[in-house]
Design a protein around this motif. Structure first.
Motif, PDB file in Angstrom:
ATOM      1  N   LYS A 218      -9.132  -5.288 -13.082  1.00 28.07           N
ATOM      2  CA  LYS A 218      -9.741  -6.614 -12.214  1.00 28.07           C
ATOM      3  C   LYS A 218      -8.309  -7.114 -12.306  1.00 28.07           C
ATOM      4  N   LEU A 219      -6.951  -7.935 -12.514  1.00 28.60           N
ATOM      5  CA  LEU A 219      -5.914  -7.682 -13.131  1.00 28.60           C
ATOM      6  C   LEU A 219      -5.320  -7.528 -11.492  1.00 28.60           C
ATOM      7  N   TYR A 220      -5.152  -6.247 -11.076  1.00 25.67           N
ATOM      8  CA  TYR A 220      -4.933  -5.880  -9.751  1.00 25.67           C
ATOM      9  C   TYR A 220      -5.990  -5.705  -8.505  1.00 25.67           C
ATOM     10  N   ASN A 221      -6.771  -6.476  -8.502  1.00 24.09           N
ATOM     11  CA  ASN A 221      -7.486  -6.536  -7.509  1.00 24.09           C
ATOM     12  C   ASN A 221      -6.381  -6.986  -6.221  1.00 24.09           C
ATOM     13  N   PHE A 222      -5.658  -7.924  -6.573  1.00 25.02           N
ATOM     14  CA  PHE A 222      -5.387  -8.514  -4.969  1.00 25.02           C
ATOM     15  C   PHE A 222      -3.884  -7.478  -4.645  1.00 25.02           C
ATOM     16  N   ALA A 223      -3.563  -7.031  -5.882  1.00 29.66           N
ATOM     17  CA  ALA A 223      -2.490  -6.182  -5.129  1.00 29.66           C
ATOM     18  C   ALA A 223      -3.088  -4.631  -4.815  1.00 29.66           C
ATOM     19  N   LEU A 224      -4.397  -3.995  -5.039  1.00 31.44           N
ATOM     20  CA  LEU A 224      -4.396  -3.183  -4.639  1.00 31.44           C
ATOM     21  C   LEU A 224      -5.372  -3.579  -2.988  1.00 31.44           C
ATOM     22  N   ASP A 225      -5.859  -5.006  -2.644  1.00 36.40           N
ATOM     23  CA  ASP A 225      -6.986  -5.340  -1.571  1.00 36.40           C
ATOM     24  C   ASP A 225      -5.387  -5.128  -1.078  1.00 36.40           C
ATOM     25  N   GLU A 226      -4.376  -5.618  -1.160  1.00 33.34           N
ATOM     26  CA  GLU A 226      -2.732  -5.876  -0.293  1.00 33.34           C
ATOM     27  C   GLU A 226      -2.486  -4.518  -0.038  1.00 33.34           C
ATOM     28  N   LEU A 227      -2.815  -3.368  -1.343  1.00 33.76           N
ATOM     29  CA  LEU A 227      -2.331  -1.756  -0.888  1.00 33.76           C
ATOM     30  C   LEU A 227      -2.864  -1.693   0.327  1.00 33.76           C
ATOM     31  N   LEU A 228      -4.176  -1.725   0.229  1.00 30.90           N
ATOM     32  CA  LEU A 228      -5.730  -1.315   1.088  1.00 30.90           C
ATOM     33  C   LEU A 228      -4.861  -1.893   2.854  1.00 30.90           C
ATOM     34  N   ARG A 229      -5.027  -2.773   3.341  1.00 28.56           N
ATOM     35  CA  ARG A 229      -3.469  -3.832   4.047  1.00 28.56           C
ATOM     36  C   ARG A 229      -2.918  -2.900   5.355  1.00 28.56           C
ATOM     37  N   LYS A 230      -1.945  -2.044   3.791  1.00 33.99           N
ATOM     38  CA  LYS A 230      -0.668  -1.426   4.507  1.00 33.99           C
ATOM     39  C   LYS A 230      -1.084  -0.220   4.213  1.00 33.99           C
TER      40      LYS A 230
ATOM     41  N   ALA B 132       9.919   4.233  11.086  1.00 35.49           N
ATOM     42  CA  ALA B 132       9.219   5.396  10.299  1.00 35.49           C
ATOM     43  C   ALA B 132       7.851   4.817   9.537  1.00 35.49           C
ATOM     44  N   ARG B 133       7.509   3.572   8.996  1.00 35.23           N
ATOM     45  CA  ARG B 133       6.232   3.260   9.213  1.00 35.23           C
ATOM     46  C   ARG B 133       5.558   2.627  10.103  1.00 35.23           C
ATOM     47  N   LYS B 134       6.252   2.896  11.069  1.00 33.50           N
ATOM     48  CA  LYS B 134       4.714   2.861  12.276  1.00 33.50           C
ATOM     49  C   LYS B 134       4.528   1.212  12.381  1.00 33.50           C
ATOM     50  N   PHE B 135       5.626   0.835  12.477  1.00 36.56           N
ATOM     51  CA  PHE B 135       5.533  -0.556  12.740  1.00 36.56           C
ATOM     52  C   PHE B 135       5.606  -0.531  14.358  1.00 36.56           C
ATOM     53  N   PRO B 136       5.658  -1.265  15.736  1.00 36.56           N
ATOM     54  CA  PRO B 136       5.992  -1.724  16.943  1.00 36.56           C
ATOM     55  C   PRO B 136       7.531  -2.302  17.226  1.00 36.56           C
ATOM     56  N   SER B 137       7.790  -2.848  15.967  1.00 35.48           N
ATOM     57  CA  SER B 137       9.298  -3.357  15.805  1.00 35.48           C
ATOM     58  C   SER B 137      10.130  -3.934  15.148  1.00 35.48           C
ATOM     59  N   ALA B 138      10.819  -3.937  14.419  1.00 34.67           N
ATOM     60  CA  ALA B 138      11.626  -4.581  13.194  1.00 34.67           C
ATOM     61  C   ALA B 138      11.193  -5.671  13.064  1.00 34.67           C
ATOM     62  N   LEU B 139      11.023  -6.817  14.030  1.00 34.43           N
ATOM     63  CA  LEU B 139       9.766  -8.019  13.362  1.00 34.43           C
ATOM     64  C   LEU B 139       8.768  -8.254  12.498  1.00 34.43           C
ATOM     65  N   GLN B 140       8.175  -7.153  13.345  1.00 32.50           N
ATOM     66  CA  GLN B 140       6.147  -7.108  12.591  1.00 32.50           C
ATOM     67  C   GLN B 140       6.464  -6.458  11.516  1.00 32.50           C
ATOM     68  N   SER B 141       8.024  -5.169  11.556  1.00 35.46           N
ATOM     69  CA  SER B 141       7.784  -4.910  10.367  1.00 35.46           C
ATOM     70  C   SER B 141       7.511  -6.262   9.199  1.00 35.46           C
ATOM     71  N   SER B 142       8.730  -6.683   9.495  1.00 35.67           N
ATOM     72  CA  SER B 142       9.436  -7.743   8.311  1.00 35.67           C
ATOM     73  C   SER B 142       8.228  -8.834   7.652  1.00 35.67           C
ATOM     74  N   LEU B 143       7.759  -8.900   9.134  1.00 35.19           N
ATOM     75  CA  LEU B 143       6.734  -9.916   8.538  1.00 35.19           C
ATOM     76  C   LEU B 143       5.694  -9.753   8.793  1.00 35.19           C
ATOM     77  N   PHE B 144       5.178  -8.500   8.335  1.00 35.32           N
ATOM     78  CA  PHE B 144       4.133  -7.608   7.510  1.00 35.32           C
ATOM     79  C   PHE B 144       3.553  -8.337   6.232  1.00 35.32           C
ATOM     80  N   ALA B 145       4.997  -7.892   6.022  1.00 34.03           N
ATOM     81  CA  ALA B 145       4.774  -7.818   3.878  1.00 34.03           C
ATOM     82  C   ALA B 145       4.154  -9.032   3.925  1.00 34.03           C
ATOM     83  N   ASP B 146       4.548 -10.821   4.344  1.00 33.01           N
ATOM     84  CA  ASP B 146       3.937 -11.693   3.634  1.00 33.01           C
ATOM     85  C   ASP B 146       2.601 -12.008   4.564  1.00 33.01           C
TER      86      ASP B 146
END
Length: 600
Positions: free
Chosen positions: A137-149, A251-265
């Protein structure tokens, strides 16, 4: 306050002005023990490879091991790096930092199979594990975030390769740090009294704030002459860093470096674009400020080295460190007694490293490993700007203190997007306090000048940096070279656009990009501007509503990184998905211009 003569060595700094890193490790031997423990635990991780879906218990155990390792390697690396920051020329801590960086890469490599294997699990298997094992249960948000990625996580073999390249990828930033902090020196100049004065990173702004224009110009020339000598090297270093960003994005299949950076947040690109567009629509206010500065300084021409000089003449406001501490405490009193008591610990119990010494890392930061109080590195020079730096870094430190006290390790680390809110709320509260407290017209003008400079430096200047980053990354993504000439031309034009017709954009400024450390952390600086805007709204509520707004704000700090930044800020009453907070801040800038014009 330190004199402007030669810098003292580390040993010559009084102990009460040094941080106490012994609170992390009482000795280097204890550091070595944890270093070896990390290696041992890292080897242990391999036993779980290919077993992720065998049982809910196995999943829990590997997640517990992963975050235990992350916590330990953070502690090991932080101690080594902060020791090196005390004196970058110290070979002992150069070596410890290098070892810690290598070990960090080993850890990331050893753990690189976890995310791909979790993502390869059938959805029903993962959900079943989460329902079966209460510890997950502690890892719920982390796992949801992983699935988003999921779409951007590679295969286990590819992730291992990417992780193994981490140390190489750090090369541009590490090379720049060593050039900038250990090897770069500047020609001495004559100070206001005609005495020989050494120009350093920490003293540069102090010289730029001098009422003597000759001192400002000489310091400006001294600083940039050193960067110009290394212009080709620094252009190649920055270009390599940008290429690294583009490589990882692709390498991580983002359309741009900007979108790659913003994706983390989980930030939509529109937030970045809205910032640049909103600020550009309001550049008339910045041009108006440049004209006002030129008028108040009584200059025929306004140059870039005139930007930091107080617009109010004949005022000396030297602030010894103990007095600065009291100013900060008084300014942050609206945040309540508990906040004030904890902050006092930060000043009295070894959190803070105050003065510049030879070899010390320039600038200021707040940092520290989980489970230990935060630390603050300063290079205090006894001026008003440095007082606000204390408030700024204490905002970060208190954010870490509250988040670390309320959240487990995996959620204690807030993102930069929200971090700059905490630091800027402190600065804004201090400013509002001083504007009310100070009655002397010249000092009030000085404060208004400083407030306007905060806007110029944090909203306008950081947005200009953000636009520069976007341009150079897009050019690289288009397959074009980042030549020295291109970097100079783009940077020159941006300064012309942002500062307007009253500003003489000196040739030396075309090399300013060469000395900005943040450019080695791509798409970072825009968060200063968005954070400043959010902080202005929160500050207003704290001063108007009192305890209720303080409770909401402290609740926001305590949440750390337990949710996405935009959601966290919404809980504090600010919607950064809209351009409105940025516009509100720029409207305040225009009102401050009105106030200073009325007093002059």
């Amino acid at each position: 306050m330190q004199s402007k003569g030669s810098l003292p060595t580390r040993k010559e700094i009084p102990e009460q002005y040094k941080w106490r890193l012994e609170d992390i490790y009482a000795s280097d031997d204890l550091w070595e023990q944890d270093f070896q423990l990390v290696k041992k635990l890292s080897d242990k991780a391999a036993a779980y490879r290919g077993k992720m879906g065998q049982s809910a218990r196995s999943l829990l155990e590997i997640l517990q091991l992963e975050y235990r390792l992350q916590e330990l390697i953070e502690k090991v690396y932080t101690y080594a790096r902060m020791r090196r920051d005390e004196d970058n020329a110290n070979p002992v801590y150069q070596a410890l930092t290098d070892r810690a960086e290598s070990l960090h890469t080993q850890v990331q490599t050893a753990l690189s199979f976890i995310e791909p294997e979790i993502l390869e699990l059938p959805a029903e298997t993962l959900e079943g594990c989460r329902l079966e094992e209460p510890g997950l249960k502690l890892y719920n948000f982390a796992l949801d975030e992983l699935l988003r990625k999921k779409d951007h996580i590679l295969s286990a073999a590819e992730e291992r390769l990417i992780a193994g390249a981490g140390e190489v990828a750090q090369a541009p930033a590490n090379i720049f740090k060593m050039i900038n902090n250990a090897d770069m020196t500047f020609l001495s100049i004559k100070d206001e009294e005609g005495k020989e004065a050494e120009v350093t990173h920490g003293r540069y702004i102090q010289f730029m704030e001098s009422p003597d224009r000759r001192v400002r110009r000489d310091a400006f020339t001294s600083l940039y002459s050193s960067y110009r000598k290394l212009q080709n090297t620094l252009a190649a270093t920055l270009s390599s860093s940008v290429k690294k960003d583009v490589f990882y994005a692709r390498a991580r299949k983002f359309p741009s470096a900007l979108q790659s950076s913003l994706f983390a947040d989980n930030i939509p690109p529109e937030v970045y674009d809205n910032l640049i567009q909103t600020v550009r629509r309001n550049l008339g206010a910045m041009h108006r400020y440049a004209a006002l500065r030129k008028k108040l300084l009584g200059l025929d021409e306004l140059h870039m080295y005139d930007l930091y000089a107080p617009m109010v003449k004949d005022i000396k406001w030297e602030i010894p460190f103990p007095e600065a501490v009291e100013m900060v405490k008084e300014g942050l009193a609206p945040l309540g007694a508990a906040y004030g008591e904890i902050m006092s610990q930060g000043f009295n119990e070894g959190w803070t490293d105050v003065f510049e010494n030879r070899g010390k890392t320039s600038g200021a930061y707040s940092w520290g490993p989980y489970g230990v109080h935060p630390y603050i590195l300063l290079n205090y020079q006894g001026n008003l700007s440095n007082v606000f730096t204390i408030a700024h870094e204490m905002g970060h430190a208190m954010h870490s203190y509250f988040a670390g006290g309320e959240q487990p390790y995996l959620y204690a680390h807030y993102t930069i997007f929200t971090a700059e809110v905490a630091s800027t709320v402190n600065e804004s509260l201090l400013m509002e306090h001083l504007l009310k407290k100070v009655s002397e017209r010249s000092k009030k003008l000085y404060l208004l000048n400083h407030y306007l400079e905060q806007f110029r430096g944090t909203v306008f200047r950081q947005t200009m940096f953000a636009e520069f980053e976007k341009i150079i990354h897009e050019r690289t993504e288009q397959g074009q070279a980042l030549t020295l000439e291109f970097l100079r031309q783009v940077y020159h034009q941006l300064n012309v656009d942002y500062y307007g017709p009253e500003m003489i954009v000196d040739e030396n400024v075309e090399f300013e990009w060469a000395r900005i450390p943040h450019f080695y952390s791509a798409f970072y600086v825009y968060k200063y501007a968005t954070g400043f805007s959010a902080a202005a709204a929160i500050t207003s509520r704290i001063l108007e509503e009192g305890a209720a707004a303080v409770d909401r704000y402290l609740g926001f700090l305590k949440k750390g990184g337990s949710d996405y930044p935009l959601n966290l800020l919404k809980s504090a009453g600010v919607d950064m998905a809209s351009p409105e907070p940025v516009q509100e801040g720029l409207d305040l800038f225009a009102r401050l211009l009105d106030q200073i014009e009325e007093l002059t």
